[in-house]
Design an enzyme around this catalytic site. Structure first.
Site, PDB file in Angstrom:
ATOM      1  N   HIS A 142       0.260  -0.974   0.026  1.00  0.00           N
ATOM      2  CA  HIS A 142      -0.054   0.085  -0.139  1.00  0.00           C
ATOM      3  C   HIS A 142       1.056   1.100  -0.723  1.00  0.00           C
ATOM      4  CE1 HIS A 142       0.143   1.036   3.879  1.00  0.00           C
ATOM      5  NE2 HIS A 142       0.462  -0.283   4.564  1.00  0.00           N
ATOM      6  N   CYS A 158       2.572  -5.408   6.801  1.00  0.00           N
ATOM      7  CA  CYS A 158       2.578  -4.680   5.113  1.00  0.00           C
ATOM      8  C   CYS A 158       3.630  -4.353   4.581  1.00  0.00           C
ATOM      9  CB  CYS A 158       1.202  -3.368   5.202  1.00  0.00           C
ATOM     10  SG  CYS A 158      -0.593  -4.776   5.640  1.00  0.00           S
TER      11      CYS A 158
END
Length: 186
Positions: A142, A158
């Site tokens: 992201h 992440c």
């Protein structure tokens, strides 16, 4: 050695050699750039090398687009093979129950979610990582509203790149693309 592990370790060595040439954690040396890979590296895959803080989008002709990234904190980074199961622009974000349990002061206020936007920790775009039989892993590649975290291990698992770069990557990567989060080597 298992065939996939052998292939992944060879690719890790190939791409890590490129990452080792970079000398500064910030600045033009880490702007997205096309780099050479072996001709036999499959195009259309994402590879994250957590120890080098690099993310590669492999392309035809033995090339890859290299992005500088941030990765999960020690104990939260999960290596493995995944696929892009969903893509979202300006995604909403809800911390996992584990995140809330680890740090309620930081995450409890968002247990009902946060709408997408410039203050959202997922940034401008997100690629959602899935596994066959497991579905959504809650791992993401992201954007970030904290570009100073690129080149470090600070996330809840992440991989993140700056917002301008995730917009570029988002356009390149189709659903079902293979994603390899390589093991940490340091």
């Amino acid at each position: 050695m298992h065939r996939r592990a052998f292939i992944a370790s060879g690719l890790t060595a190939l791409l890590a050699a490129d990452a080792a040439r970079a000398v500064s954690p910030r600045g033009p040396a880490f702007d997205p750039v096309v780099v050479r890979t072996r001709a036999d590296v499959m195009p259309g895959e994402l590879h994250v090398l957590p120890s080098a803080y690099m993310l590669y989008w492999t392309m035809p002709g033995g090339t890859a687009m290299r992005y500088r990234c941030g990765v999960g904190r020690p104990g939260l980074y999960e290596s493995g093979e995944f696929f892009v199961g969903a893509k979202k622009e300006w995604p909403s974000w809800t911390p996992t129950p584990e995140m809330i349990e680890r740090d309620p002061a930081a995450y409890k206020q968002y247990e009902d979610g946060m709408p997408g936007g410039v203050d959202n920790p997922l940034g401008a775009r997100a690629l959602y990582l899935f596994e066959p039989g497991r579905g959504d892993t809650f791992l993401r590649i992201h954007g970030t509203n904290a570009p100073n975290t690129i080149g470090s291990a600070v996330s809840n698992g992440c991989a993140r790149i700056i917002n301008d770069e995730i917009v570029d990557l988002y356009e390149r990567v189709p659903l079902k693309a293979r994603v390899v989060l390589h093991p940490k080597t340091i």
